[in-house]
Each structure stands twice: as C-alpha cells, then as structure tokens.
Design an enzyme around this catalytic site. Structure first.
Site, PDB file in Angstrom:
ATOM      1  N   GLN A 150       0.833  -1.201   0.000  1.00 46.15           N
ATOM      2  CA  GLN A 150       0.000   0.000   0.000  1.00 46.15           C
ATOM      3  C   GLN A 150       0.871   1.257   0.000  1.00 46.15           C
ATOM      4  OE1 GLN A 150      -2.613  -2.203   3.248  1.00 46.15           O
ATOM      5  NE2 GLN A 150      -3.329  -0.098   3.026  1.00 46.15           N
TER       6      GLN A 150
ATOM      7  N   GLU B  41       0.594  -1.807   4.601  1.00 50.44           N
ATOM      8  CA  GLU B  41       1.040  -0.411   4.699  1.00 50.44           C
ATOM      9  C   GLU B  41       2.510  -0.381   5.083  1.00 50.44           C
ATOM     10  OE1 GLU B  41      -1.489   2.178   6.948  1.00 50.44           O
ATOM     11  OE2 GLU B  41      -0.055   3.836   6.898  1.00 50.44           O
TER      12      GLU B  41
ATOM     13  N   ARG C 109      -5.453   7.539  17.228  1.00 52.37           N
ATOM     14  CA  ARG C 109      -6.763   7.441  16.567  1.00 52.37           C
ATOM     15  C   ARG C 109      -7.784   6.737  17.476  1.00 52.37           C
ATOM     16  NH1 ARG C 109      -9.434   8.233  11.590  1.00 52.37           N
ATOM     17  NH2 ARG C 109      -7.617   9.255  10.681  1.00 52.37           N
TER      18      ARG C 109
ATOM     19  N   ARG D 129      -7.648  -1.466   8.742  1.00 54.11           N
ATOM     20  CA  ARG D 129      -8.915  -0.762   8.519  1.00 54.11           C
ATOM     21  C   ARG D 129      -9.537  -0.199   9.805  1.00 54.11           C
ATOM     22  NH1 ARG D 129     -13.083  -3.707   4.471  1.00 54.11           N
ATOM     23  NH2 ARG D 129     -13.867  -1.881   3.413  1.00 54.11           N
TER      24      ARG D 129
ATOM     25  N   PHE E 272      -7.722   1.615  11.963  1.00 55.40           N
ATOM     26  CA  PHE E 272      -6.475   2.144  12.494  1.00 55.40           C
ATOM     27  C   PHE E 272      -6.599   2.568  13.951  1.00 55.40           C
ATOM     28  CE2 PHE E 272      -2.759   5.144  12.204  1.00 55.40           C
ATOM     29  CZ  PHE E 272      -1.876   4.338  11.529  1.00 55.40           C
TER      30      PHE E 272
ATOM     31  N   ALA F 287      -5.928   5.233   5.613  1.00 60.58           N
ATOM     32  CA  ALA F 287      -6.741   6.259   6.264  1.00 60.58           C
ATOM     33  C   ALA F 287      -7.951   6.647   5.420  1.00 60.58           C
ATOM     34  CB  ALA F 287      -5.886   7.489   6.600  1.00 60.58           C
TER      35      ALA F 287
ATOM     36  N   GLU G 253     -12.760   2.969   5.533  1.00 60.56           N
ATOM     37  CA  GLU G 253     -12.768   2.461   6.900  1.00 60.56           C
ATOM     38  C   GLU G 253     -14.084   2.627   7.658  1.00 60.56           C
ATOM     39  OE1 GLU G 253      -9.242   4.947   7.445  1.00 60.56           O
ATOM     40  OE2 GLU G 253      -8.401   3.328   8.635  1.00 60.56           O
TER      41      GLU G 253
END
Lengths: 481, 786
Positions: B211, B246, B324, B356, B358, B525, B731
């Site tokens: 990613q 990622e 987050r 997904r 995060f 994100a 997400e």
C-alpha cells in the site's frame, strides 16, 4: 503414466513428482496463473478448479481445492480452470454475472469463486440461497461481504446451464472413458518416488504389501497438508479413488455399506435417506470442495480426535471392514481408535468399507459446535443414538463425542447413567454429571476444556428438548436463521 | 430506504462520477487475467526466497549454524544481517524493526536469515535445515502486566476537556468497567509478495504487494545503500491490503532486493500463508476502561477513558494508531467533561500494525459499551440513550481534542434508519418473543459511527498524479494511490473522465510507480480517493486548460467559449461540426501547436492541524457517518449465534460510484463483524501464535452474511471541498459492525429482563457468549430479577 484432459488438451504425465499438487502443476509447470494460491491448505478456496468425470451417462462437474489435490488423482478426468471459461473473447455467463453485479473487489479470490459457481451452474439449474451458500462456503472473500456474490449466483437461475462445455460433453465423456478403459490402473514415477492408482482391492492390497510405508490417498485432504505445510516428501502414495470395490455406497439387508473410497458428497444421498442428522452434519464438514474429495474412510483412518464422522459412527455402532493382504476383518468402531491418531488397522491394512446397522427405531441426534457455522473444525461434535420405549424411558444409549479426548470416544459412564431413566430434563441430569468423569477435555485454539464439557452436557439437554418439543419451537440457531 | 443493487449503467455516455461502474479490473478478475505479483512472468533464472524465523518469543541467539541450509539442494545464496550493506533497521517511523537479527529475539516469527534457491520448495526446505540455539526468556505477553510495568513502545498521550473528576463525582449515577478488545489478522487473500529485478547502477525494479510504494522504495534504497533514484517500485494491484500492506509489505521487498543484489538474479519472495500469519503484524488488541457519571435519563456528565494498545515488540505505526483510538473514544457522543489516556504497550509478539479503522474501532468499543451499560442502569432502550448523548445542540459540539463537530449528519441519519429498519416495532416484538423462547434469545441494536477523515500525521495528507494525453486522444493516468480492491482506480478514472468530459474507455490507468509519481503517501486512512482523486483531477484540469487556451488562441475565440462535452470540444455558439472537434482531434491539434499534453497534479488537504503538546487541534478535515441496526439470535445452551438481519444507512457524501461505495460498506461491515465474533487470535504461553492458519482462524464465510442485509447510501454533498463533494468510505463502515456485538449483549441481557449489562469481551465467540449467558443468569438470580 497418467492421462487427463486439461480442458481439451490431452496431458500425459509419467516422470513426475508424486506429491505435485494440481495447483503447482498449473502455476509452475503450465504457467497458468489464473488459479491462485491463498492458503495451500484447502481452507480458502482461491485455488478452486473444476474436475469433470463421467457419471451415469453424463459428465459430472465438481469443485476441488487444487492446492491439496495431487496431480495423480486426475487420471481419466478433465481439469477445467478459470482460463477455460471464456469463449472466443466472451465471458462465460458465470463470469458476466460477477462483473455485472460487482462480485469482485481485489479479485484474488474471484477465480476460485468463479469455478465453484461454474460447478454449481453445471449441476443445479435453479439454485436456492442455501444451495449457493453450500456451493460457495469453501470460498473465502475478505472484501465484498459476499452479498453481491450471492446475488450473482442467484441471477444465473434458469439459464439452462448451457455453455461451450455442453457442446463437447459427449466427446469428452468418450475420451475420458477411453483413458480409463485403456489404463484402469496407472502410476507416476520420479526416482524412488511413486504415485499408484490401483483399480482393484486386490491390487491395492498387494501394493501395500510391497510398500508397507506407503501413504494412502483416500481423498488426501489432510494428507496433502503434510506436503504443503510440513514439506514432507512421501516416497510412495497410493490413491484409493479408483478402486472399484471401494467406490460405492449401498444398502444391503439391514446395513448400509460405504466403500472406503466414497467421498462425503457421494455418500450424502443415502445417508440422508437413513440418517438425516448425519447428512446434516456432513453439510457442515469442511466445504463442498473438501466433501467432493475427502472420504469417510479417510476420515476414520486419519483418526483425528476432531474428525466429524467418527463420533457418529461410534453412536451408530458401525463396523470397519479392514483388509491386509488377503486377510479381512470387521472391527467394531469403538475398538478402532486406540490412541491419539492411532488405530487398530492391521499392518499394511486399509479400510475396504464401513458398515452401519440400519436401526430406524432408534433416535439419532448429531450436533456440531464450532466458531464458524461453515467450513470449521468442531470444538465439540456429539452424536447420540438412543432407544426410547413407549413410556419415554431410555433402554439403550450410545453417545459418541469428538473434541473431548485424544480420540473420538464414547461416553460410557454417561450412557450408563441414561439407561433406565426417562428422557427428560431431570432424567438426563445424572448423565450430564457423568460426562465430567468420562472426559477431561483440553484447552486449545478452538475452545477451552471447560467450555467443551459444559457444551457437551448442554447438548444432552438440547436433545431432550428437541425430543419433547410439541410446539416445534426453534432450538438451534441454524434452524432459526 | 433504497435496497440497492446497482447495475453498471452502460447507457450513460461519458464516465461521469456518480454512476455505478464496474471495477476497472472486473473482467480480468473473473477470467484469471488480472496479474498479481506472484503471477508476473519472471526473468530467466529467477530465484525464489524463503525466510528463516525465530521459534521463540524472547531471548537471544546463542549460535546460528546455517551450513545445512547452504548445502541444501538448489540453494544459491543465504542472507544474514551481516550481509546487509546499508541500514539494518526498517522501522517506518521510529527505529525498532530490524530486518534480520543475529542476536536479540523479541517475538516469535522474527526473521533471522533468508535463503534464495532455484525453486520455492527448495528454498522452503532449506530453511528447515537451520540449527539455531536459543537462550530463551519468559516472554511478556499480557497487556495488563505490560501496562503495570510501563513497558511502552512510545510515550503515553492525554486528552483533556473540562474537569471530568468533579463531573463524575457530582453525577447522580456512576459506572466503571473494563474490556478486552481482540486484535485481527488481515487475511488478505494474496499473501505478502515481492519480486526484485536487478538493474544498472546498483538499481533495482521491485514489484511489491504494498500500500506504500514510496516507503518500500526508500527502505530498499536504504538497505542497499543506494540513492532512492536508483530504485523503482511497481504496484499494479494487491489481492487485498486492509492496512496489512502499509508497513508490512516492506521487509519482503527489502529481502528480495538484497538477495537480488547478492546473486545478480531476479528474486521472488512470496510468503506462504503458514509463514505470513506468524510473521506479520495484526490489528492491535486493546485493553480499555471507563469511569463515567451520568444523570437519571442516561445523559453523560463526565467520563474518564483509558485505551491501551497492545503494540507488540516495536513502535511501527502504534503512535498514530493509539492516537486514533483516543480520537474515537467519544465516537458520536458529546461528553461535557472528559479525559482520555492512551498507552502503547510493548509485548513480545509481532508488531501490531495498521488495519482498517487504524485504532478507531478499538477506541469506539469502550464508549459503545458505556452506552449499553448506561441504558441498563437507567432502564431505557439503548437507542434512546445513544440519541440523548449525540453531538449536537448548543455547546454540545466540542470533541475531547477540541475540534468542533460540524455538519453533523447523525441525528437525522439515525432517525431515518430507525424508521426504515422498523426498529421500534422489532424491539417490541423481540422483547415479547424472548419471554417465551426457552433456549434461543434474540437481540437488537442500533449503533452509530462518526469517523474522522485525514491522516493524523498532517504531512501525509498530500498526493500527486500524472496524466498524459497521447496524440490519438487516449489518456493514461497515474497517481500515488494503490489499488487493493477498494475501487480507487475506478473512481479516479471516473474523476478524470468527468474532468475532461470523455468516456472512461479512453482512459488507461497503469501500475502505481515511484518513477511516475514520487514521494507518495500510503494508500490508507480511507484517503485514497480524497487525495489522489483531487490530484488526478487537478492534472486533468491543467491539461483541459492548456487545450482550451490553445484552441481559443488558434480559433480566435474567447477562452470561456471553449467547452468540453461528451468527447468533443466546442468553441463557437453553434455547437456544430464546424465549430468543434473530437477529443483525439483536439489532442492532435494541441500537439501540432506545441502544447505539452502531460501534466502533473498535486493536492494537499486544507484546514487540518494538531498541536500535540496542547492536545488540541483539528486533526480531521471532516467526519464520515453511518449507523447500523443488527439483529441476532443466540443459543443459551451453547453460545452459538447467527446474525439475522442488518440495516445500514451510511453517509458517503455525493457518491462517486454507488456500486463501489456499496461494496465498501458491505465488505467493511462483514469484516468488522468477523473481528467482533469469530476471528480469535491466540498466542500460547510461549508466545507462539496458535491461530496460525485459516483452519483455526475463522473469517466470515458466505453463510455468515445475514439473510436480511439492507444497505443504503445517505447521499448528500459533503459540505467540505472534497473531490466532487464525496466522502471517504474505506474504513468508516467497518465500525458499523459494533451493532452486532451490541445486539449480542442485548440478547444476553434479555435473560435478566434487561436489567443486567453483560460483560462481553471480543471476539464474542460462542464460548464467550455462553460465559456471559451464565454470568448474566447468575447476576439476575442474585439481584432477584428475571
């Protein structure tokens, strides 16, 4: 040498590693990369291919996991992959439906879904939602949530199952029949390594005499993991799938005889007739791909404590007809499992058939508990075969369990506690308690021992409630949904 | 509510946005023609690699004997840490991720050496011949112990607004609780894979399932000790990512590149599933707690929330992930006085990573638990308590991080869903049914989602694109985003088509490559379309401007009179053949007049900032919203359950492609449902992952899709200036699945006439549900209820 059709190309293989999987053959030997490897363990379905073989004057199309199928088992069959479905640049109806209804996202599972859906298309003209779920439960998708895939499969209803394969069906059937006629038995060889495909029980028996350490491929859905996961290289593999005497399931007098090479899928119709609860369990055993390939004989010989058919066979008082050389014997199933993955099968022996007494007067309850409804291994599998007299008293009980001990096992003390008591909530309490002395189940990745025991006890209660359920109240979530 | 089943609209000419279009690769997916890294035709003599990794979770390597590995059939090269010419640590933000180790072991699955052999099987067999002598220590695995010992990978962070202590003390009712929220294996269907092809000047072309191509480029350059300009990373598509590619895609690319450098051959490294599961990071498990005070109606007055991420052995992205989680510990609810603490615990497992949501989902779980608990305490329907606490109204719009919630769609959205799902009627019917059903109990819940859109690290909120128009009028588009199935390329093609008023058939999108668009952000994100779509649009608009100016000048007309319409360009008032040309003619025309037909586009998100010292700011450009109603049935004898029905209303702004958006919502929901129900990660006491294969780690299968599954788009323009006023959708829908967990708790609560709020850690496996059933029955008896 083995021979099979790769779509319409005749493939002959002779010098070939016996543990070569169909997936490896396609991707590495043939450079056909449409078929994907997702897990190499038969759990995700990304590698699904379809195999066609003559059956009852027609071609029967079944889905298989190519990652755990040895190429030797293809002898006399037609192998179809996702690359074969397009015809002169036009997508197959199954493929078109998945495009039109947005059935793919990342696309990696898609070829497998296409092939499972293609097998369904060729075998069922108007599938219901549960038919679709049954056909596709062995295909995992991590992106879509499945709704558009279900809709795609349902949208094919009534399309007549016509496609380019319909046009060539007669010729292919003749070709395949001829291959087997020319070479009913076959083999692959590479150095000291061999893959044998015997066609008679005698031949199988003498091969085992010649190669005492040979591994039998009775479906091989578990055996193949030793190759793909543990990287073992067995010297001799012997396939039971073409042994004529072991290939059928039939009723005889008051017993049902299941050949040691009969797949779960092929056993299902007759099991459904005589033991619907057993047949229902089979629908939750592995996936359709696994059931098309795996055998009840293999499930027994594998002797896993979490195999799903042994508990039922224990409850049903089945006999295992074993053969070694020219010696045959019938071993009661409750003497068959002698230790963790050990059996009473004689040296150089194999399971020729399984005999199940037909006792329609007995009640059979079969329950499977797992985290996921489909394509999961049991935390607990329970099968209860009961004789209950007119006044509601249990006169005989055989309780088979999986997941509760190092082997599939009967709950002898609980059986004793049931006999002579009414089959009621109070009547089974002693048996529930006795289960705790029958078993001390272990904790593992699937469940804790505590949960297993509690559930086993509660399943006795569930059987009572189902037995006495005048209002037909739903008692299992599978029935409710 | 519309029951959506969009079919690609083939009639509409140009590829305008707002229309359901098939995924750009759909035909290739279904025919097996879509190429993934493992499918690329490899150069002659390509070698195959396999990784040898630690079988203990903590300790040291006493001795490492690889002679058996080197002597194994087909082996060409073996790579150890000492063979790495450049950097040996590939930590993406902070150090802590050694590519290979020869000494300290911090988790089971830690790479020690890599083998290149002629075939993949030879490489894998060679790995088994290593003789490794370990000095083993007891691993730290328990997150609560790690918290107590302050075993952290990064410092803790604190959000504060008002005086929550006093507010809780003064509140008429108080509650406190803690919960464990399980992690999640990504289970992308395509495992990690990379193919490195050596080139000139020490360079390397790396095909990587990632990613984040730019980061792979940077890390490969660093381990090889060459400048970034020698390395090109190529990414056409992934077979699923979900955050798991990622940072986790990089090690394999680095290893393949190092072996390619060492051998001079192309090297492919594809992790078989049985290696991928133990070696790669997962969603963080969390341990959360709350102390809350509320009034008799159930309205929150104060809350003290603590979220603790189990990060595994290294920081990876955990700083931002726990941030987050903290930013979502309020979910959709206004808390007048609030503190949120976030801790990042170090344990001896793989380093947990992006997945997904995060951290957002794990943070939301604690406040959603609180909502249900409050409802049981005050004897109200949990939906009423949720509605009572929503953001909105005078002085009720400030988040714990001091961002004002604007354009809040939730009050209206929830009302609409409550109506369309028939919530009240079903609630009454279920309550009644549960009274007479002995074994089975049903549950119902509506939960909302408010999810902040933007990378919380501001610098990542930028993107680039490159658009070429060739002289035949065909268009090629490149941008920094990667396609992992989410439909990003499909949307970007639609955006460019709309900007240039041409059909999507004229546009070819090609592999994401670091030599076409440099210095890109990860596709993560949920920002893929927001960022790259804008960048591509800007590039297309630049080209449109150049062509328009050229035509205006040459035809002697006003610039404003040049119009792009359905594949033609008009300049007169007549809209006639004479005063127009086709798009290909225009391309030719511009070319002959020496106009550059290649443009880059760039975009950065406005308005966002965050002051970490003050714990104040506007980390999010906007919020995406949604809500779901789930109905379940449970078996009180076994803990088994089924999800019977799901109704979703989800806010996508102005949808760019309703079919793609619907796919993200449905897919995200089911993935979230798996996280909260059957997907159970387990490590044994030695720190080995025991849920290490799809045979014992169960993601949802097709029969888990609920029979009733109504999903509708709450479609209205995003009031912020996003691309065509759309909203991010990757997400946010994941967290709609919290409604399933809440419905399970509701079904269990029925056993105590809804007066007990059962604890139910996740994943809520049948075993945990049965345990909650037993405990709820016990509490009901103790309390004289039920």
């Amino acid at each position: 040498m083995i021979r099979f059709l790769l779509n319409d190309e005749l493939v002959s293989l002779e010098d070939c590693s016996p543990e070569l999987t169909v997936l490896e053959f396609l991707r590495t030997n043939k450079g056909r990369t449409g078929t994907k490897e997702g897990c190499a363990s038969g759990d995700c379905g990304a590698c699904t291919v379809v195999v066609a073989e003559p059956s009852g004057g027609q071609l029967r199309y079944t889905s298989l996991n190519s990652c755990i199928t040895f190429v030797g088992t293809l002898h006399g069959k037609q192998l179809l992959t996702v690359e074969h479905l397009e015809q002169s640049g036009a997508l197959h109806p199954v493929q078109q439906a998945m495009v039109d209804l947005h059935g793919s996202q990342c696309g990696y599972c898609t070829p497998g879904f296409i092939m499972s859906m293609f097998a369904l298309y060729k075998s069922c003209d108007t599938p219901s939602r549960s038919d679709v779920e049954r056909a596709l439960a062995g295909n995992l998708c991590r992106c879509t949530g499945y709704r558009p895939i279900i809709d795609s499969a349902l949208s094919l209803a009534g399309k007549g199952a016509k496609d380019q394969f319909s046009d060539t069906e007669v010729r292919v059937r003749e070709q395949l029949t001829q291959i087997v006629k020319d070479a009913p038995s076959a083999s692959l060889t590479q150095g000291d390594h061999r893959f044998y495909i015997p066609s008679t029980s005698d031949e199988l028996a003498s091969l085992l005499q010649a190669y005492p350490r040979a591994k039998l491929v009775a479906g091989g859905t578990d055996l193949a993991l030793s190759v793909t996961q543990q990287l073992q290289q067995p010297e001799v593999l012997i396939n039971t799938g073409r042994v004529a005497e072991m290939a059928e399931i039939r009723e005889a007098d008051d017993v049902l005889l299941i050949g040691g090479g009969v797949s779960y899928s092929n056993a299902e119709p007759l099991l459904h007739k005589h033991f619907p609860a057993f047949a229902d369990l089979l629908e939750r055993l592995g996936s359709l791909q696994i059931r098309n390939q795996g055998t009840i004989g293999g499930n027994i010989a594998n002797a896993s404590p979490i195999g799903d058919t042994p508990p039922v066979l224990l409850a049903l008082n089945a006999k295992i007809h074993a053969r070694s050389g020219n010696h045959c014997e019938a071993i009661p199933v409750d003497r068959f499992f002698t230790g963790y993955r050990e059996t009473a099968l004689p040296e150089q022996g194999f399971i020729e058939q399984i005999e199940i007494p037909l006792q329609p007067e007995r009640e059979l309850y079969v329950f499977k508990i797992s985290k996921r409804l489909d394509d999961d291994i049991s935390a607990v599998c329970a099968a209860f075969s009961l004789s209950i007299d007119g006044s509601g008293v249990v006169t005989d009980a055989r309780l088979g369990f999986g997941g509760m001990a190092a082997t599939p096992a009967r709950a002898i003390k609980a059986e004793q506690a049931l006999i002579g008591k009414p089959f009621t909530e109070e009547g089974v309490e002693a048996a529930q308690t006795a289960l705790a002395s029958d078993f001390s189940p272990i904790d593992d990745v699937r469940a804790s021992g505590e949960y297993r025991l509690m559930v086993a006890q509660n399943l006795l209660l569930r059987a009572v409630l189902e037995q006495n359920n005048p209002t037909q109240e739903p008692l299992e979530v599978v029935q409710y949904a | 509510m519309r029951n959506m089943n969009p079919v690609a609209d083939k009639a509409k000419p140009a590829g305008a946005t707002g229309v359901a279009r098939a995924h750009e690769s759909a035909s290739k997916h279904v025919s097996g023609a879509a190429t993934y890294v493992d499918d690329i035709v490899t150069p002659h003599g390509t070698l195959h690699a396999a990784v040898g990794y630690s079988r203990i979770a903590r300790g040291h390597i006493r001795s490492l004997d690889l002679s058996g590995v080197r002597g194994s059939e087909g082996v060409i090269a073996v790579l150890e840490v000492a063979d790495i010419p450049g950097h040996t640590d590939i930590g993406p933000v902070f150090p802590g991720d050694p590519l290979l180790t020869s000494d300290e072991i911090k988790y089971a699955g830690q790479p020690i050496f890599v083998v290149a052999a002629e075939t993949e099987l030879q490489a894998r067999r060679a790995v088994t011949k290593a003789k490794i002598d370990y000095e083993s220590r007891e691993p730290l695995l328990d997150v609560t112990r790690a918290l107590k010992e302050q075993s952290f990978v990064r410092p803790s962070h604190h959000l504060q607004r008002g005086d929550e202590k006093t507010a809780i003390e003064d509140a008429p009712l108080k509650l406190s609780a803690e919960q464990h929220v399980g992690g999640q294996e990504h289970f992308y269907l395509e495992g990690q894979a990379a193919l490195a092809v050596p080139g000139e000047d020490g360079g390397m072309l790396v095909y990587s399932s990632t990613q984040h191509p730019s980061e792979v480029q940077k890390l490969v350059a660093e381990v090889l000790d060459v400048p970034a300009n020698r390395i090109t990373v190529d990414m056409r598509r992934m077979g699923g990512g979900f955050g798991g590619k990622e940072t986790q895609g990089a090690p394999w690319a680095c290893m393949a590149a190092l072996l390619a450098r060492k051998t001079g051959k192309a090297v492919k490294l594809r992790l078989p599933r049985c290696d991928d599961m133990p070696m790669t990071g997962k969603r963080h498990p969390f341990y959360n707690s709350y102390e809350i005070g509320f009034d008799l109606q159930g309205r929150l007055q104060g809350a003290k929330i603590v979220v603790t991420g189990n990060c595994g052995h290294s920081p990876d992205l955990s700083d931002a992930i726990v941030d987050r989680a903290m930013f979502h510990a309020d979910n959709a609810y206004f808390i007048p006085h609030v503190s949120v603490d976030g801790h990042r615990c170090m344990t001896n497992t793989v380093s947990h990573t992006a997945f997904r949501g995060f951290g957002g989902p794990q943070g939301m779980m604690i406040i959603e638990r609180a909502m249900d608990d409050i409802a049981r305490a005050v004897g109200r329907d949990p939906l009423d308590v949720r509605k009572l606490n929503l953001y909105g109204g005078e002085g009720r719009n400030l988040t714990p991080y001091h961002q004002t919630v604007e354009h809040n769609a939730l009050p209206e959205l929830i009302d609409e869903l409550e109506e369309s799902s028939d919530y009240r009627k079903r609630r009454a019917e279920i309550t009644e049914w549960n009274k007479t059903s002995r074994v089975l109990k049903r549950g119902l819940a509506l939960t909302p989602v408010k999810f902040g859109i933007s990378f919380t690290m501001p610098h990542l909120n930028q993107a680039g694109a490159l658009v070429h128009i060739y002289t035949d009028g065909s268009i090629q588009v490149n941008h920094g985003g990667t396609e992992m199935g989410q439909g990003l390329h499909t949307k970007v093609v639609q955006i460019v088509a709309e900007a240039l008023s041409v059909s999507i058939d004229e546009i070819q999108i090609t592999a994401t490559r670091t030599d076409k668009v440099p210095n890109t952000s990860p596709t993560a994100a949920s920002s893929g379309t927001d960022l790259n779509g804008q960048a591509a649009r800007n590039a297309a608009l630049e080209l449109k401007k150049r062509i328009s100016e050229c035509i205006a000048e040459q035809k002697g007309c006003a610039l404003e009179s040049v119009r792009f319409e359905s594949g033609r360009i008009y300049w007169g008032e007549s809209a006639s053949e004479e005063e127009s040309m086709s798009f290909p003619e225009a391309a030719q025309f511009a070319y002959f007049h020496r106009i550059s037909l290649s443009a880059t586009g760039y975009y950065r998100t406005p308005k966002i900032w965050y002051d970490r010292e003050q714990a104040k700011g506007r980390p999010f450009f906007y919020f995406a919203n949604g809500a779901a109603v789930s109905e379940v049935v449970i078996d009180t004898l076994t803990g088994e359950y089924r999800v019977l029905g799901v109704d979703i209303l989800h806010d996508v702004g102005r949808s760019l492609n309703p079919a793609v958006d619907l796919g993200q919502i449905e897919g995200g929901f089911i993935q979230g449902m798996g996280w909260l129900t059957t997907e159970e990660l387990q490590w044994n006491a030695e720190g080995l992952l025991t849920s290490n294969s799809p045979a014992n780690y169960k993601i949802p299968a097709i029969s888990d899709t609920p029979p009733r599954f109504n999903v509708a788009l709450f479609e209205r323009d995003n009031e912020e200036e996003t691309v065509y006023h759309s909203k991010a959708v990757g997400e946010p829908p994941f967290m709609l699945a919290i409604s399933v967990w809440s419905a399970l708790r509701d079904a269990i609560a029925s056993l105590a006439d809804y007066h007990v709020s059962p604890a139910l850690d996740t994943p809520a496996t049948p075993e945990r549900v049965l345990k909650a059933v037993m405990e709820t029955r016990k509490s009901a008896q103790a309390g004289g209820q039920a």
